[in-house]
Design an enzyme around this catalytic site. Structure first.
Site, PDB file in Angstrom:
ATOM      1  N   CYS A 137      30.142  40.048  39.237  1.00 57.21           N
ATOM      2  CA  CYS A 137      30.598  39.688  40.579  1.00 57.21           C
ATOM      3  C   CYS A 137      29.939  40.578  41.638  1.00 57.21           C
ATOM      4  O   CYS A 137      30.348  41.722  41.834  1.00 57.21           O
ATOM      5  CB  CYS A 137      32.123  39.817  40.649  1.00 57.21           C
ATOM      6  N   CYS A 140      32.090  41.695  44.544  1.00 56.14           N
ATOM      7  CA  CYS A 140      33.040  42.759  44.184  1.00 56.14           C
ATOM      8  C   CYS A 140      32.335  44.104  44.064  1.00 56.14           C
ATOM      9  O   CYS A 140      32.853  45.121  44.508  1.00 56.14           O
ATOM     10  CB  CYS A 140      33.708  42.455  42.837  1.00 56.14           C
ATOM     11  N   ASP A 141      31.176  44.126  43.438  1.00 57.23           N
ATOM     12  CA  ASP A 141      30.593  45.403  43.016  1.00 57.23           C
ATOM     13  C   ASP A 141      29.284  45.775  43.708  1.00 57.23           C
ATOM     14  O   ASP A 141      28.785  46.892  43.505  1.00 57.23           O
ATOM     15  CB  ASP A 141      30.361  45.368  41.485  1.00 57.23           C
TER      16      ASP A 141
HETATM   17  P1  FAD Z   1      42.536  35.552  36.058  1.00 56.61           P
HETATM   18  O1  FAD Z   1      42.542  36.923  36.591  1.00 56.61           O
HETATM   19  O2  FAD Z   1      41.328  35.021  35.388  1.00 56.61           O
HETATM   20  O3  FAD Z   1      43.790  35.429  35.060  1.00 56.61           O
HETATM   21  C1  FAD Z   1      43.948  34.298  34.268  1.00 56.61           C
HETATM   22  C2  FAD Z   1      45.168  34.500  33.392  1.00 56.61           C
HETATM   23  O4  FAD Z   1      45.429  33.282  32.688  1.00 56.61           O
HETATM   24  C3  FAD Z   1      45.010  35.592  32.341  1.00 56.61           C
HETATM   25  O5  FAD Z   1      46.168  36.387  32.318  1.00 56.61           O
HETATM   26  C4  FAD Z   1      44.932  34.810  31.020  1.00 56.61           C
HETATM   27  O6  FAD Z   1      45.456  35.524  29.912  1.00 56.61           O
HETATM   28  C5  FAD Z   1      45.783  33.600  31.363  1.00 56.61           C
HETATM   29  N1  FAD Z   1      45.542  32.426  30.531  1.00 56.61           N
HETATM   30  C6  FAD Z   1      44.365  31.797  30.271  1.00 56.61           C
HETATM   31  N2  FAD Z   1      44.579  30.766  29.418  1.00 56.61           N
HETATM   32  C7  FAD Z   1      45.912  30.747  29.159  1.00 56.61           C
HETATM   33  C8  FAD Z   1      46.753  29.943  28.349  1.00 56.61           C
HETATM   34  N3  FAD Z   1      46.268  28.923  27.617  1.00 56.61           N
HETATM   35  N4  FAD Z   1      48.080  30.220  28.297  1.00 56.61           N
HETATM   36  C9  FAD Z   1      48.606  31.232  29.020  1.00 56.61           C
HETATM   37  N5  FAD Z   1      47.856  32.031  29.820  1.00 56.61           N
HETATM   38  C10 FAD Z   1      46.537  31.787  29.871  1.00 56.61           C
HETATM   39  N6  FAD Z   1      37.906  40.139  42.759  1.00 56.61           N
HETATM   40  C11 FAD Z   1      38.128  40.890  43.833  1.00 56.61           C
HETATM   41  O7  FAD Z   1      38.785  40.423  44.776  1.00 56.61           O
HETATM   42  N7  FAD Z   1      37.689  42.172  43.908  1.00 56.61           N
HETATM   43  C12 FAD Z   1      36.998  42.770  42.908  1.00 56.61           C
HETATM   44  O8  FAD Z   1      36.579  43.930  43.011  1.00 56.61           O
HETATM   45  C13 FAD Z   1      36.763  42.007  41.733  1.00 56.61           C
HETATM   46  N8  FAD Z   1      36.077  42.536  40.698  1.00 56.61           N
HETATM   47  C14 FAD Z   1      35.862  41.769  39.593  1.00 56.61           C
HETATM   48  C15 FAD Z   1      35.172  42.340  38.532  1.00 56.61           C
HETATM   49  C16 FAD Z   1      34.953  41.599  37.383  1.00 56.61           C
HETATM   50  C17 FAD Z   1      34.204  42.237  36.235  1.00 56.61           C
HETATM   51  C18 FAD Z   1      35.417  40.246  37.297  1.00 56.61           C
HETATM   52  C19 FAD Z   1      35.174  39.443  36.050  1.00 56.61           C
HETATM   53  C20 FAD Z   1      36.071  39.677  38.367  1.00 56.61           C
HETATM   54  C21 FAD Z   1      36.302  40.429  39.519  1.00 56.61           C
HETATM   55  N9  FAD Z   1      36.961  39.896  40.608  1.00 56.61           N
HETATM   56  C22 FAD Z   1      37.223  40.655  41.701  1.00 56.61           C
HETATM   57  C23 FAD Z   1      37.432  38.500  40.600  1.00 56.61           C
HETATM   58  C24 FAD Z   1      38.947  38.475  40.277  1.00 56.61           C
HETATM   59  O9  FAD Z   1      39.159  39.206  39.097  1.00 56.61           O
HETATM   60  C25 FAD Z   1      39.422  37.051  40.108  1.00 56.61           C
HETATM   61  O10 FAD Z   1      39.127  36.301  41.263  1.00 56.61           O
HETATM   62  C26 FAD Z   1      40.934  37.014  39.869  1.00 56.61           C
HETATM   63  O11 FAD Z   1      41.280  37.805  38.751  1.00 56.61           O
HETATM   64  C27 FAD Z   1      41.416  35.592  39.640  1.00 56.61           C
HETATM   65  O12 FAD Z   1      42.776  35.660  39.396  1.00 56.61           O
HETATM   66  P2  FAD Z   1      43.535  34.498  38.597  1.00 56.61           P
HETATM   67  O13 FAD Z   1      44.940  34.953  38.509  1.00 56.61           O
HETATM   68  O14 FAD Z   1      43.236  33.194  39.202  1.00 56.61           O
HETATM   69  O15 FAD Z   1      42.869  34.450  37.159  1.00 56.61           O
END
Ligand code: FAD
Ligand code: NAP
Length: 316
Positions: A137, A140-141
């Protein structure tokens, strides 16, 4: 108002920023939500280090710590957690039936916050150094690479966009792509080609990332696919930009999705095409994919669910 016979009024799939924000709002609205943590408890931020752009943390916060605080905030409001993955949803509702491998629950409202996963090359060293010099990302970084040299892997629009963005911070950005043809649009390629900070290594793969968690990345092992020649290439950071996959396999054929598999809520809301189902976070966001936007739509989903339950005259 009528009493619900379902096990839960609100069930949330996912424990990333979207799922946990939805849980906080639903719990504070007295809806006693159940959150399924899924295969990655805490979501994507648990695999990164410093998060500097989540408002409220003046000096930044480590990704796992941010998710830990959100979890504790949920616990304070009595959110229930199941440390399990949902493997099946019966869409003939509401109430819907949500199943793990061993158990099932009924729920009046279902918030889908299963996120998206960055596609990775699949190297052990890439996984080991994720958040320590390897990133998926740039928004982000990128900031951590001011004046440094970085590489971006990929040949699609994401790679072009990330590379162009990274030139705002890095002194040099090398795009590494396994072919000579690009999937990226002509306009995006041209923009990258015209950028004097961007260099190219085509017909090339990354075979290994060299570095340590203490000191970060210092080089890559590159393979020229035409000549077979291996090269040690000095970089301070590696950005993987080979696409993302929304975690929507469970909903294939049941809920409308775009061509990449992202869910498609009604614009301006989180409501899906089946009444009582909502989507929040990266699972329905091809564009922004940020923790704060995920948290924002998590809030929206809980409010949408709360209002729809009230309109149906359902209470706990
Ligand atoms: P996610 O964080 O992807 O969470 C998804 C959840 O769904 C997880 O808990 C998973 O276990 C669950 N899940 C999946 N399938 C199932 C299932 N079948 N049953 C039950 N649960 C399930 N964003 C920023 O704003 N700032 C940053 O500095 C930043 N740094 C990042 C660094 C990295 C390396 C990455 C990969 C991403 C980064 N991001 C950052 C992006 C940010 O992490 C995401 O936008 C955010 O986490 C999305 O949130 P979410 O809750 O939609 O999904
Ligand atoms: P993509 O178009 O599928 O491109 C992925 C790229 O990564 C391809 O070049 C592919 O190489 C490469 N790749 C895949 N797996 C790899 C691996 N294991 N090792 C090395 N390279 C690998 O994905 P995307 O770039 O994320 O784009 C997805 C969609 O979003 C597209 O429709 C795109 O147009 C859109 N998008 C648009 C914008 C914009 O317009 N601003 C920005 C970002 C994304 P090969 O080509 O050899 O398969």
């Amino acid at each position: 108002m009528s009493l619900s016979t379902a096990d839960r009024l609100v069930t949330i799939l996912g424990s990333g920023p979207a799922g946990l924000t939805a849980a906080i709002y639903a719990a504070r609205a007295n809806l006693k939500p159940l959150v399924f943590e899924g295969p990655q408890p805490g979501g994507q931020l648990t695999i990164t280090t410093e998060v500097e752009n989540f408002p409220g943390f003046e000096h930044g916060i480590m990704g796992p710590d941010l998710m830990d605080v959100m979890h504790k905030q949920c616990e304070r409001f009595g959110v229930d957690f199941e440390y399990d993955e949902v493997v099946e949803v019966d869409f003939n509702g509401p109430p819907f039936i949500v199943k793990t491998r061993g158990k099932s629950w009924t729920t009046e409202a279902l918030i889908i916050a299963t996120g998206a996963s960055a596609r990775l090359i699949g190297l052990p060293s890439e996984k080991e150094l994720m958040g320590y010099g390897v990133s998926a990302c740039a928004t982000c970084d990128g900031f951590f690479y001011r004046g440094k040299e970085v590489a971006v892997v990929g040949g699609g629009d994401t790679a072009m966009e990330e590379a162009t963005y990274l030139t705002k911070h890095a002194s040099k950005v090398t795009i590494i792509h396994r072919r000579e043809q690009f999937r990226a649009s002509k306009a995006m390629i041209q923009r990258a080609q015209e950028n004097p900070k961007i260099e190219w290594k085509l017909n090339t793969t990354v075979d290994e990332v060299f570095g340590t968690r203490e000191k970060g990345v210092h080089a890559l092992k590159l393979r020229n696919l035409q000549t077979g020649v291996l090269e040690e290439f000095k970089v301070d950071g590696l950005f993987i930009a080979i696409g993302h996959e929304p975690n929507t396999k469970l909903f294939a054929g049941k809920l409308p999705m775009d061509e990449s598999g992202y869910l498609l809520p009604t614009p301006g809301s989180t409501k899906l095409q089946i009444p009582g189902m909502y989507a929040a976070g990266d699972v329905a966001d091809h564009t922004y994919r940020q923790a704060i936007s995920a948290a924002g739509t998590g809030c929206m989903a809980a409010i949408d669910a709360e209002r729809d339950l009230a309109a149906r005259g359902i209470e706990a």
